[in-house]
Design an enzyme around this catalytic site. Structure first.
Site, PDB file in Angstrom:
ATOM      1  N   ASP A 134      50.273  35.869  36.949  1.00 12.44           N
ATOM      2  CA  ASP A 134      49.437  36.201  38.105  1.00 12.44           C
ATOM      3  C   ASP A 134      50.267  36.229  39.383  1.00 12.44           C
ATOM      4  OD1 ASP A 134      46.989  36.833  39.289  1.00 12.44           O
ATOM      5  OD2 ASP A 134      46.635  34.753  39.855  1.00 12.44           O
ATOM      6  N   ASP A 175      39.872  34.450  37.488  1.00 10.67           N
ATOM      7  CA  ASP A 175      40.168  33.131  38.049  1.00 10.67           C
ATOM      8  C   ASP A 175      39.069  32.136  37.699  1.00 10.67           C
ATOM      9  OD1 ASP A 175      42.430  34.301  39.205  1.00 10.67           O
ATOM     10  OD2 ASP A 175      41.302  34.901  40.975  1.00 10.67           O
TER      11      ASP A 175
END
EC number: 3.4.23.-
Length: 433
Positions: free
Chosen positions: A223, A351
């Protein structure tokens, strides 16, 4: 002599005026910096509160389900993306299998992300919508059916299939409308939280323990690279949306405000206004040769030719005090200024999912205590707070996983292998601190 004195006085007055101008400009800059700091603190705290609530709700749903419904902690197989079992005789073989599983899973995530970016880059919106609609249908109907069935079994609630079908139908149809079309903001947010929790529960059930921790560690690094790297797929996705002045798909993003009203990819409103002005000017026909381009830039295209043409159509305009007052009283058509209270913050559903996977897996695999679960919960919220603080400072898209996942993993292993045994020994020997 008189000329010399006049020159000196003029120079002194000019120097004084220049000094006053510089001091006033410095004061304006200082005021702007103070206002920026106040806005950073204000909206940083506001955005923290806006995201603490949904993230907390998602993790609470997952932990409550893990603690009450045994179906999601019972081993019934693995995903096709993790073909190697961890039920081995040696620790080395288990570690190798978990590394292979994590490698395959991360590779699938990277390939799917790149595919999404390519489809968005080439404006294949229908394909993306179809992809997201199929995923939403599976989550809202199939996985919701499994979830409700296990909850009813756990609490011994007798429900016939007709009633269950009606519940699932209404839940799924309303969710599809709210997510992929329009609906109340709170209802849309509730559905996004729910599908994130359902996806997290699927990962918790079907991902082996060591594979889960490795995936969480690697996905946080990925990420970071995908968002901050110049050629990262997520950064390219955000930049493409900014260039086109488009919102990302609601099925991928949790928004604290109406996603069709507020776009996090919006830049300076003045840039939009200048862009629209440029579009308008390019559409206007040019009645003068290119040699007059400098003059046309100064008067904005309203040259003598345009004035003669206007006077020939509507006649000369005689301005009077009454007409000027009437014109000033008319409402202006200037674009409305952006209300600061309407600015929203967005967080990817991935997330939410990985936050909940970490807390849920900690709750399922810890030594049967709440200390590890609460430690991971607090660690994720601290990491989210720091991420939003950095977002308010740098004012650019930042990855939300690295800080929170790193804190969560550190807190999990430290609490489960250091703090909890220490507390058990204190309780066994009846020591109180």
């Amino acid at each position: 002599m008189n000329d010399t004195s006049e020159r000196r006085s003029n120079e002194n007055s000019e120097s004084q005026s220049n000094g006053q101008t510089q001091s006033s400009s410095q004061q304006v800059l200082e005021q702007d910096e103070e206002e920026d700091e106040e806005l950073t603190l204000k909206y940083g705290a506001k955005h923290v509160i806006m995201l603490f609530v949904p993230v907390t709700l998602c993790m609470v749903v997952v932990v409550a389900t893990i603690k009450s419904v045994s179906f999601y902690t019972r081993f019934d197989g693995q995903l096709i993306y993790t073909p190697f079992t961890e039920d081995t005789e040696s620790v080395g073989q288990r570690a190798l299998n978990s590394i292979l599983n994590a490698t395959i899973m991360i590779s699938v995530i990277i390939v799917m992300t790149i595919l999404l970016v390519v489809l968005y880059k080439y404006r294949c919106y229908k394909v993306i919508h179809g992809w997201l609609i199929i995923s939403s249908l599976l989550l809202l109907f199939f996985f919701s059916y499994i979830y409700l069935g296990e909850v009813f079994k756990t609490y011994n609630v007798a429900v016939d299939y007709i009633t269950l079908a009606l519940l699932i139908w209404n839940f799924g149809v309303v969710g599809m409308i709210c997510i992929h079309w329009k609906g109340p903001l709170l209802l849309q947010q509730a559905y996004l939280i729910m599908i994130s929790a359902l996806m997290a529960l699927v990962f918790i059930k079907y991902l082996p323990e060591w594979t889960t921790w490795l995936i969480l560690a690697v996905i946080s690094v990925y990420d970071l690279v995908a968002v901050l790297s110049p050629k990262g797929p997520l950064r390219m996705l955000v930049e493409t949306a900014q260039e086109r002045n488009e919102t990302l798909f609601p099925a991928l993003i949790y928004s604290s405000t109406m996603i069709w009203l507020v776009n996090m990819a919006d830049g300076d409103p003045g840039l939009k206004q200048s862009a629209s002005t440029k579009t308008y000017n390019t559409q206007a026909p040019t009645a003068h040769p290119r040699s007059d381009s400098a003059a046309s830039d100064d008067n904005g295209g309203f040259d003598t030719t345009w004035e003669d043409h206007r006077n020939a159509q509507i006649g000369p305009i005689n301005s009077t005090p009454e007409s000027r007052v009437a014109v000033q009283a008319l409402p202006s058509n200037s674009p409305p200024s952006e209300d600061p209270e309407e600015r929203g913050v967005k967080l990817g559903l991935g997330d939410f999912i990985f936050y909940s996977v970490l807390v849920g897996k900690a709750s399922a695999t810890a030594s049967g205590d709440w200390n590890t679960t609460l430690a991971c919960f607090v660690a994720i919220l601290i990491g989210l707070c720091l991420t939003l603080l950095l977002l308010a400072i740098f004012k650019k898209a930042l990855p939300a996983l690295p800080i929170s996942i790193t804190f969560g993993l550190v807190f999990y292993f430290a609490t489960d292998y250091l703090v909890q045994p220490f507390m058990d020994q204190l309780a066994f020997h009846q020591f109180y601190i």
